[in-house]
Design an enzyme around this catalytic site. Structure first.
Site, mmCIF file in Angstrom:
data_model
loop_
_atom_site.group_PDB
_atom_site.id
_atom_site.type_symbol
_atom_site.label_atom_id
_atom_site.label_comp_id
_atom_site.label_asym_id
_atom_site.label_seq_id
_atom_site.Cartn_x
_atom_site.Cartn_y
_atom_site.Cartn_z
ATOM 1 N N CYS A 132 41.365 44.388 46.231
ATOM 2 C CA CYS A 132 41.599 43.048 45.687
ATOM 3 C C CYS A 132 42.698 42.278 46.419
ATOM 4 O O CYS A 132 42.907 41.096 46.159
ATOM 5 C CB CYS A 132 41.922 43.160 44.209
ATOM 6 S SG CYS A 132 40.703 44.167 43.352
ATOM 7 N N HIS A 134 47.997 37.276 39.767
ATOM 8 C CA HIS A 134 46.806 38.089 40.011
ATOM 9 C C HIS A 134 46.086 38.276 38.678
ATOM 10 O O HIS A 134 44.882 38.034 38.593
ATOM 11 C CB HIS A 134 47.221 39.443 40.609
ATOM 12 C CG HIS A 134 46.084 40.348 40.894
ATOM 13 N ND1 HIS A 134 45.131 40.060 41.843
ATOM 14 C CD2 HIS A 134 45.715 41.538 40.352
ATOM 15 C CE1 HIS A 134 44.232 41.038 41.886
ATOM 16 N NE2 HIS A 134 44.558 41.947 40.986
ATOM 17 N N HIS A 163 37.026 38.049 38.477
ATOM 18 C CA HIS A 163 37.849 38.584 39.559
ATOM 19 C C HIS A 163 36.966 38.695 40.802
ATOM 20 O O HIS A 163 36.110 39.582 40.881
ATOM 21 C CB HIS A 163 38.402 39.945 39.142
ATOM 22 C CG HIS A 163 39.368 40.546 40.106
ATOM 23 N ND1 HIS A 163 39.751 39.900 41.272
ATOM 24 C CD2 HIS A 163 40.037 41.736 40.098
ATOM 25 C CE1 HIS A 163 40.614 40.670 41.921
ATOM 26 N NE2 HIS A 163 40.798 41.781 41.233
#
Lengths: 83, 407
Positions: free
Chosen positions: B163, B301, B335
């Site tokens: 990520c 995040h 995400h």
């Protein structure tokens, strides 16, 4: 399988796998110079022809001599005759 | 060291095919999360929601280029084309050797990897495999397809840090330009959505599984009722450029990148770690030569996992206190994993332009362990000069970038 069926199924491979317009699919068409295929496309052409005609041709040396669509029609026709 | 500015941006996101579509969706408070038909056939997959991006107009990419592209590469090529157009650079720069391309992703195209094994494994038969599957599955598939399609002859690199991949790509590009090795770099991240990707988080109980019947209510970053992340897909690409190079061509400048840091936690492969996040923030601020109280906005995040959000909130609290506005965009787009750093940085740059901060969608009641920071729960009008964008990844990878408006 008739010659006409072989031509039709081969042309389908070119339309489906290589997005070639029907009008360009003639026996004299050179698959490299006229249709822009390269060595990687030939690998995929073999995979698609195997699937379409139910044949095993990956190790057939005659593939190396294929230049035109007519060569493919004749190659498949001979294969079908052999089996 | 040379100065580095952002002069172009492009994105294909779950909210649409370009940056304006994404911003329009965020402005409207729209969620791109939906129930994923067919996912219920996977035994043990609890999370049946995702944020898919639509593939549109892919045939504009010639077949000779497109044949080696999985979903993520189509997204990255389209986002890169948008960034080039937006930046106004002469396309001759692409083939000059002075422009590089760095695009990160968690892995190769997930759908292509799955398709490949579905063909190969049942009969252990390689003869039915297309020559193109390899090029769609490799870890640098997005960058190599984008660079080949555009004819790029400079540095071509792929960052792979799950990520944090997209933000690491921007950081690597920043370093290359700072060092004078490239004049410009197209950089960012790309990712596929696939049940096997969601599954990799699901078996660790990191996904949202309680909102399958009301997908738009998840993910819920920092919220008391959050229950995990929702995977998305897409690509965000920025054109970053040496400052004088941009000035010479009178380029529009979004912001200057003034600081960046990435580091490992050295603690755990999956669990985020507050102390290493703090270390990452402090080093990025030091690199930027600014104090924490000079930051006007933090784009978190915050994926809505129980542990990750808590650690990030605590880390932000320790370094920035409760005066710097914080929001997460995961509620809008899920995400997008390796693409999230670049997609969300682009959205943050637009916030800087528009002088407003978009709130964290689905944040209704701040979870007690996420309190003590300035959560943005409604659109906030604010002059933004400096932003911080965070990404944290499996493997204990942290990354933070600091951007400053040029006045």
């Amino acid at each position: 399988m008739t010659e006409q069926e072989i031509i039709q199924l081969t042309n389908q491979v070119f339309e489906e796998s290589f997005e070639i317009e029907k009008e360009l699919l003639k026996p004299e068409t050179n698959i490299f110079e006229d249709l822009g295929l390269d060595s990687l496309d030939v690998v995929d052409l073999v995979v698609a022809l195997q699937e379409k005609f139910g044949v095993k041709i990956r190790n057939d040396e005659r593939i190396k001599n294929i230049r035109s669509l007519g060569d493919i029609y004749n190659f498949i026709f001979k294969l079908k005759e052999e089996h | 060291m040379k100065r580095v500015v952002i002069t172009g941006a492009g994105a294909v996101s779950p909210l649409g095919v370009d940056v304006p579509a994404m911003i329009c969706g965020i402005e409207a408070g729209k969620s791109a999360v939906r129930y994923m038909d067919g996912w219920d056939q996977y035994i043990g997959l609890r999370s049946l929601v995702g944020a898919p991006a639509e593939i549109v107009n892919e045939k504009a990419i010639p077949r000779s280029s497109r044949r080696s592209m999985g979903r993520m590469s189509i997204f990255s090529v389209q986002a890169a084309e948008q960034a080039i157009l937006d930046s106004g650079i002469d396309r001759g720069l692409l083939t000059s050797g002075r422009l590089g391309c760095i695009i990160g992703s968690t892995m190769g195209s997930a759908k292509s990897i799955n398709d490949t094994f579905e063909i190969m494994i049942p009969h252990k038969d390689l003869t039915r495999l297309s020559s193109m599957k390899f090029f769609q599955c490799i870890s640098h598939t997005a960058v190599m397809n984008t660079a080949q399609h555009l004819g790029i002859t400079g540095y071509v690199l792929a960052t792979s840090a799950a990520c944090a991949s997209g933000l690491q790509a921007i950081g690597a590009g920043y370093d290359l330009i700072r060092l004078g090795k490239q004049d410009a770099v197209l950089c960012g991240g790309a990712e596929d959505l696939h049940p096997t990707v969601t599954g990799s988080f699901d078996i660790l109980f990191a996904t949202s599984a309680g909102y399958n019947n009301e997908p738009e209510k998840t993910p819920r970053p920092f919220d008391a009722k959050r229950d995990g992340l929702v995977c998305g897909e897409g690509s965000g690409i920025l054109l970053i450029e040496e400052y004088e190079h941009a000035l010479k061509r009178n380029a529009k400048i979004y912001a200057e990148i003034i600081g960046y840091h990435t580091c490992g936690s050295g603690v755990h492969v999956s669990q985020s770690n507050k102390d290493s996040m703090v270390a990452c923030f402090r080093q990025a601020l030091s690199d930027a030569n600014i104090q924490a109280n000079q930051v006007d906005y933090i784009n978190a995040h915050a994926t809505a996992t129980i542990h990750g959000d808590k650690e990030e909130a605590e880390a932000i609290k320790e370094v920035f206190g409760d005066q710097v506005p914080v929001s997460s965009l995961k509620g809008y787009m899920g995400h997008t994993l390796g693409a999230s750093g670049s997609i969300e940085l682009i959205a943050s740059l637009i916030m800087m332009q528009k002088e407003c901060i978009y709130p964290t969608l689905n944040l209704e009641t701040v979870s007690p362990e996420c309190e003590g920071i300035f959560h943005v729960t409604e659109k906030l009008t604010k002059k933004i000069d400096i932003i911080v964008k965070n990404c944290f990844a499996f493997g204990g990878i942290n990354a933070s970038i600091v951007c400053k408006k040029i006045v």
